[in-house]
Design a protein around this motif. Structure first.
Motif, PDB file in Angstrom:
ATOM      1  N   ASN A 245       0.839  -1.208   0.000  1.00 42.87           N
ATOM      2  CA  ASN A 245       0.000   0.000   0.000  1.00 42.87           C
ATOM      3  C   ASN A 245       0.869   1.252   0.000  1.00 42.87           C
ATOM      4  OD1 ASN A 245      -2.399   1.485   0.090  1.00 42.87           O
ATOM      5  ND2 ASN A 245      -2.384   1.572   2.319  1.00 42.87           N
ATOM      6  N   ASP A 246       1.989   1.210   0.721  1.00 48.20           N
ATOM      7  CA  ASP A 246       2.890   2.370   0.771  1.00 48.20           C
ATOM      8  C   ASP A 246       3.472   2.677  -0.608  1.00 48.20           C
ATOM      9  OD1 ASP A 246       2.469   2.704   3.456  1.00 48.20           O
ATOM     10  OD2 ASP A 246       4.243   1.582   4.083  1.00 48.20           O
ATOM     11  N   LYS A 249       0.749   4.416  -2.607  1.00 46.81           N
ATOM     12  CA  LYS A 249       0.506   5.767  -2.082  1.00 46.81           C
ATOM     13  C   LYS A 249       1.579   6.727  -2.591  1.00 46.81           C
ATOM     14  CE  LYS A 249      -2.087   5.240   2.232  1.00 46.81           C
ATOM     15  NZ  LYS A 249      -2.030   5.421   3.703  1.00 46.81           N
ATOM     16  N   LYS A 250       2.817   6.269  -2.531  1.00 45.61           N
ATOM     17  CA  LYS A 250       3.920   7.110  -2.999  1.00 45.61           C
ATOM     18  C   LYS A 250       3.815   7.342  -4.502  1.00 45.61           C
ATOM     19  CE  LYS A 250       8.977   7.403  -2.978  1.00 45.61           C
ATOM     20  NZ  LYS A 250      10.244   6.724  -2.597  1.00 45.61           N
ATOM     21  N   THR A 252       1.188   7.572  -6.314  1.00 49.27           N
ATOM     22  CA  THR A 252       0.073   8.463  -6.671  1.00 49.27           C
ATOM     23  C   THR A 252       0.051   9.734  -5.835  1.00 49.27           C
ATOM     24  OG1 THR A 252      -1.367   7.283  -5.114  1.00 49.27           O
ATOM     25  CG2 THR A 252      -1.368   6.532  -7.405  1.00 49.27           C
ATOM     26  N   ASN A 253       1.154   9.994  -5.098  1.00 50.05           N
ATOM     27  CA  ASN A 253       1.176  11.157  -4.206  1.00 50.05           C
ATOM     28  C   ASN A 253      -0.013  11.102  -3.253  1.00 50.05           C
ATOM     29  OD1 ASN A 253       2.136  13.519  -3.072  1.00 50.05           O
ATOM     30  ND2 ASN A 253       1.195  14.845  -4.616  1.00 50.05           N
ATOM     31  N   ASN A 254      -0.178   9.925  -2.619  1.00 53.37           N
ATOM     32  CA  ASN A 254      -1.272   9.652  -1.681  1.00 53.37           C
ATOM     33  C   ASN A 254      -2.632   9.848  -2.362  1.00 53.37           C
ATOM     34  OD1 ASN A 254      -2.295   8.787   0.758  1.00 53.37           O
ATOM     35  ND2 ASN A 254      -2.311  10.832   1.671  1.00 53.37           N
ATOM     36  N   TYR A 255      -2.740   9.345  -3.583  1.00 53.22           N
ATOM     37  CA  TYR A 255      -3.982   9.394  -4.363  1.00 53.22           C
ATOM     38  C   TYR A 255      -4.491  10.830  -4.501  1.00 53.22           C
ATOM     39  CZ  TYR A 255      -3.700   4.436  -3.401  1.00 53.22           C
ATOM     40  OH  TYR A 255      -3.255   3.146  -3.311  1.00 53.22           O
ATOM     41  N   ASP A 256      -3.582  11.697  -4.916  1.00 52.07           N
ATOM     42  CA  ASP A 256      -3.931  13.111  -5.107  1.00 52.07           C
ATOM     43  C   ASP A 256      -4.912  13.272  -6.264  1.00 52.07           C
ATOM     44  OD1 ASP A 256      -3.144  15.971  -6.445  1.00 52.07           O
ATOM     45  OD2 ASP A 256      -2.878  16.000  -4.281  1.00 52.07           O
ATOM     46  N   TYR A 270      -6.216   6.061 -11.147  1.00 52.04           N
ATOM     47  CA  TYR A 270      -5.171   7.056 -10.921  1.00 52.04           C
ATOM     48  C   TYR A 270      -3.958   6.760 -11.794  1.00 52.04           C
ATOM     49  CZ  TYR A 270      -7.695   8.169  -6.592  1.00 52.04           C
ATOM     50  OH  TYR A 270      -8.651   8.540  -5.669  1.00 52.04           O
ATOM     51  N   LYS A 284      -8.705   1.862  -8.303  1.00 52.07           N
ATOM     52  CA  LYS A 284      -9.111   1.801  -6.894  1.00 52.07           C
ATOM     53  C   LYS A 284     -10.635   1.720  -6.859  1.00 52.07           C
ATOM     54  CE  LYS A 284      -8.307   4.221  -2.506  1.00 52.07           C
ATOM     55  NZ  LYS A 284      -7.767   5.444  -1.880  1.00 52.07           N
ATOM     56  N   THR A 321      -5.289  -3.364   1.146  1.00 49.47           N
ATOM     57  CA  THR A 321      -6.408  -2.449   1.348  1.00 49.47           C
ATOM     58  C   THR A 321      -7.697  -3.249   1.391  1.00 49.47           C
ATOM     59  OG1 THR A 321      -6.522  -2.100  -1.043  1.00 49.47           O
ATOM     60  CG2 THR A 321      -5.258  -0.498   0.236  1.00 49.47           C
TER      61      THR A 321
END
Length: 588
Positions: A245-246, A249-250, A252-256, A270, A284, A321
């Motif tokens: 998951n980390d 996140k990285k 996608t820039n924390n799913y920006d 994304y 997602k 997730t």
């Protein structure tokens, strides 16, 4: 007539108006005694002279009276003079201009707090009020500034620094208790240590809780099953990756929100950039069916092994997730729908390029139906689910609605899914999904490629809003040329276009059993392209030669798609995770 006021008998005064250029003094008098028949008149500066009655007695003795000579630059006002930069007299940076009071022209002055000659470039210099002692500060409290000064007591002194205020006096430190200071310092340090320690403990607990939750999701989503399969199959599964998951996140820039490629009713896609700078698409989803975990893992395992140049490839997944995330390679050139229905792009799709795209889509669907270890029905074939790379190579994408078929099954009973305009009519009647449903949808895509029309359009008559009906009716009336894209038709390709149109018509037959298979469709399209490349065979080719050519095409096709001849696949595809992860509606 009294002192200071020259108004009355024997004396009068009058001001000289501003702006006059010359004047004449004429003195007239009457009833003057013979002993003093003289009259005097003079010009004097008003503020420099105070009238006295004694002046009348000894006027002859006075040789001079105070007089001020006024002058000005030019005859223009400040506003007009500033327009002529070269001739403007106020050169100094810290100077201003004011109009003459006594006539035309203007004068220059240094700003307040500056002194010097305003008519020179550096003529106005700062006045250091602290050095000239032209200030109102207490001793040692003056601080000079450009054009001004301020009063403040130096360090170690107290007061407001103004001469008329509280003058600066030394600050007398209060006696301190070193023991109390040490105690206070120790308490402060202890509180700080407790605060940092408490925060660290809370963060650790939160991190541990997150790790346990991710482990829980990983197990729920079949992570152990997938890991075991990867270990058991070694090199055959080396392309499958389980992402953390980390990592995603990285990526996608924390799913920006700026990374969103598309949104649908069931989730979001994304754009991500992995640590090796590889672009990926990350789906997602929102909905998860825990009863379908085993089926989901089996599909991920199968789909990650698909290596066909015209099928977008699933790279891996994240199972940490609540709802699994699916990771695909990223394709930059948009969807086939974008290129067909955007008029600015449609012109770049020549007939040859459209035929090539149709062949590639047919190859991909034939491969999924016939060449995988378990046949896969896409169930949502449409132009928005066909992606194009920079070379306009077609990539069948979005397997969110697809399903695997066991070897002893030929159909799937399911809820109606797909997109209006592409749905198999037989699907509505029986609720049964077969490979021929994909054939029908492909027929609609072929009609789009030929006509540039949308699958459902309100611009057509009510009875022909559906492209399949409109296309079939037009062929029946032999009006095909009326609805074709203008720029794809020429004298040399009318016959091949008619052949493709008849093939689309065959794919759109109402009964599924009357439609060709995707393998047959791919073979016929390949044969047409070969015929176009070798025009010598169009006029005099015998039936025997044609059959031989088609048989050769079949062999070539089997080698190409059976082996999955591409090693460099540019995108990823979804599984038929209909029951576990619902599909998106955006065609990604």
């Amino acid at each position: 007539m009294v002192n200071v006021s020259c108004i009355g008998v024997g004396c009068c005064q009058t001001p000289i108006p501003n702006g006059i250029k010359d004047f004449t003094v004429s003195v007239k008098h009457s009833n003057v005694s013979e002993f003093n028949p003289c009259s005097f008149a003079f010009v004097v500066e008003e503020k420099a002279y105070k009238f006295s009655t004694l002046d009348l007695q000894n006027m002859q003795d006075k040789r001079a009276f105070p007089l001020v000579l006024d002058w000005a630059v030019g005859k223009q006002t400040c506003k007009d003079a500033k327009k002529n930069t070269a001739g403007y007299a106020c050169k100094a940076t810290n100077s201003n201009c004011f109009n003459s009071k006594n006539g035309p022209g203007y004068l220059c002055n240094c700003f307040s707090g500056y002194q010097g000659n305003p008519y020179l470039f550096d003529g106005c210099q700062d006045i250091d009020e602290c050095k000239t002692r032209n200030h109102e500060c207490a001793d040692n409290a003056c601080v000079n500034h450009m054009g001004s000064y301020s009063c403040s007591c130096p360090m170690g002194y107290q007061g407001d620094g103004w001469r008329n205020g509280s003058s600066c006096t030394p600050v007398i430190p209060k006696p301190s208790n070193s023991k109390n200071i040490i105690i206070a310092l120790c308490i402060s340090i202890s509180l700080l240590v407790l605060l940092l320690g408490g925060s660290s403990v809370l963060l650790g607990l939160k991190r541990r809780k997150l790790i346990k939750l991710q482990e829980k999701y990983f197990q729920q989503n079949g992570g152990l099953m997938l890991q075991e399969h990867i270990l058991n199959h070694g090199r055959s599964m080396e392309t499958t990756k389980i992402f953390s998951n980390d990592e995603l996140k990285k990526a996608t820039n924390n799913y920006d929100e700026s990374r969103v490629l598309g949104k649908g009713g069931y989730g979001t896609v994304y754009k991500g950039v992995l640590s090796d700078n590889k672009d990926v698409a990350i789906k997602k989803s929102k909905i998860c069916d825990k009863s379908q975990i085993k089926q989901f893992i089996n599909e991920v395992i199968l789909l990650t092994q698909i290596n066909h140049r015209n099928v977008v490839k699933l790279i891996g997944c994240c199972l940490e997730t609540e709802v699994p995330l699916l990771v695909y390679e990223f394709i930059t050139n948009g969807t086939l729908s974008d290129h067909i229905h955007d008029r600015s792009r449609a012109s770049s799709l020549s007939w040859e390029r459209r035929l090539k795209i149709a062949i590639e889509i047919a190859r991909a669907l034939a491969y999924l139906h016939s060449e995988t270890s378990m046949p896969i029905i896409h169930r949502d074939v449409k132009s928005t689910n066909i992606l194009l790379d920079d070379n306009h190579t077609a990539k069948v994408a979005d397997f969110g609605a697809s399903r695997l078929i066991a070897l002893d099954q030929i159909e799937i009973t399911t809820l109606v899914q797909g997109t209006l305009g592409y749905l198999d009519p037989e699907y509505f009647q029986t609720g049964q999904l077969t490979e021929k449903s994909d054939v029908y949808s492909f027929g609609v895509v072929l009609a789009e490629l030929l006509t540039g029309e949308e699958a459902i359009s309100s611009n057509r008559p009510e009875s022909y809003k559906n492209l399949a009906m409109y296309f079939g009716s037009t062929l029946k009336e032999d009006h095909l040329l009326h609805i074709l894209e203008d720029h794809i038709v020429n004298e040399g390709n009318i016959e091949p276009i008619k052949e493709v149109a008849n093939l689309a018509k065959a794919c759109l037959r109402l009964r599924g059993e009357d439609r060709p298979t995707m393998m047959e469709v791919a073979m016929e399209l390949e044969g047409l392209r070969i015929m176009e490349k070798h025009p010598w065979g169009k006029d005099n080719q015998t039936t025997e030669e044609t059959e031989y050519l088609l048989n050769t095409t079949t062999l070539s096709l089997n080698i190409d798609i059976g082996a999955g001849s591409s090693v460099s696949v540019v995108s990823g595809h979804d599984s038929m995770i209909n029951q576990l992860v619902k599909p998106l509606d955006d065609g990604q």
